[in-house]
Design a protein around this motif. Sequence first.
Motif, PDB file in Angstrom:
ATOM      1  N   ASN A   4      12.470  20.244  25.525  1.00 27.66           N
ATOM      2  CA  ASN A   4      12.675  20.509  24.101  1.00 27.66           C
ATOM      3  C   ASN A   4      11.924  19.508  23.236  1.00 27.66           C
ATOM      4  N   TRP A  33      16.809  17.694   7.091  1.00 30.32           N
ATOM      5  CA  TRP A  33      17.257  18.909   7.763  1.00 30.32           C
ATOM      6  C   TRP A  33      17.528  20.043   6.781  1.00 30.32           C
ATOM      7  N   GLN A  36      14.038  21.174   5.567  1.00 30.15           N
ATOM      8  CA  GLN A  36      13.103  21.281   6.685  1.00 30.15           C
ATOM      9  C   GLN A  36      11.773  20.591   6.354  1.00 30.15           C
ATOM     10  N   PHE A  58      12.263  22.864  13.653  1.00 27.49           N
ATOM     11  CA  PHE A  58      13.550  22.201  13.473  1.00 27.49           C
ATOM     12  C   PHE A  58      14.592  22.699  14.469  1.00 27.49           C
ATOM     13  N   VAL A  59      14.435  23.923  14.954  1.00 23.39           N
ATOM     14  CA  VAL A  59      15.315  24.403  16.029  1.00 23.39           C
ATOM     15  C   VAL A  59      15.084  23.580  17.283  1.00 23.39           C
ATOM     16  N   LEU A  61      13.734  20.619  17.420  1.00 26.56           N
ATOM     17  CA  LEU A  61      14.163  19.244  17.133  1.00 26.56           C
ATOM     18  C   LEU A  61      15.658  19.075  17.364  1.00 26.56           C
ATOM     19  N   ARG A  62      16.422  20.034  16.869  1.00 27.21           N
ATOM     20  CA  ARG A  62      17.883  19.936  17.024  1.00 27.21           C
ATOM     21  C   ARG A  62      18.273  19.980  18.500  1.00 27.21           C
ATOM     22  N   LEU A  63      17.638  20.868  19.257  1.00 28.83           N
ATOM     23  CA  LEU A  63      17.938  20.957  20.687  1.00 28.83           C
ATOM     24  C   LEU A  63      17.544  19.668  21.414  1.00 28.83           C
ATOM     25  N   LEU A  65      17.322  16.616  20.090  1.00 24.40           N
ATOM     26  CA  LEU A  65      18.210  15.514  19.709  1.00 24.40           C
ATOM     27  C   LEU A  65      19.605  15.678  20.296  1.00 24.40           C
ATOM     28  N   GLU A  66      19.996  16.914  20.568  1.00 29.02           N
ATOM     29  CA  GLU A  66      21.273  17.114  21.272  1.00 29.02           C
ATOM     30  C   GLU A  66      21.184  16.555  22.684  1.00 29.02           C
TER      31      GLU A  66
END
Length: 204
Positions: A4, A33, A36, A58-59, A61-63, A65-66
């Motif tokens: 990711n 966020w 964006q 950003f999708v 990025l979020r995955l 960072l999770e």
Amino acid sequence: MRSNRDRAILALAVSTAARASELLGLRGADLDWGDQLAQVRRKGSGAQQWLPASAESFVWLRLYLEDLGPLGPDAPVWWTLRRRERSGDVLERRPLTYDALRAVLRRANTALGTNWTMHDLRHTSALRMVRSQRLSLRDVQVVLGHAHLTTTQIYLVEDDQEILRRVHQYLADQAEPSQEAVASESTVGYDSNDLAVLLGGVPR
């Protein structure tokens, strides 16, 4: 892209047209966020600038960072795991370097049989923006961070296939009269009955 993180970097690069060094310099506080946006520090001048990024980036990025875990506002966004020199079995997290990013692209190029570079992604993003009818050349200049418009104008390169497509469309438009033209032709002149009344004759 095998992770990711790598997908996020790729999506950011091709949507923001940021340079590799500018992307690698991102910190936690540089991600907006809500709107964006990604804030980069421009190569050379060091000036800070917010750049619009795609929803897709950003999708990813979020995955990413999770997977990574909590990220402080001053912490680098991009990290990699490396084995400790004194203990080959222990992995430690380190900021992603330019050489490590190049290694990511080398692996992808080997798998695909291509020769892409990070600058190619910036070039691709610039060409897409220049060819969009929604953006002016000045808009593209600002996003690319060019001091002079003449530098941005190098991206005004026409694709031969795209030119052929547009000319074919032009020829097709010429061969088929528009609905407005047909309507205007049908309403030109007067009805014969109206003329007869107007001139005192007998309607037919």
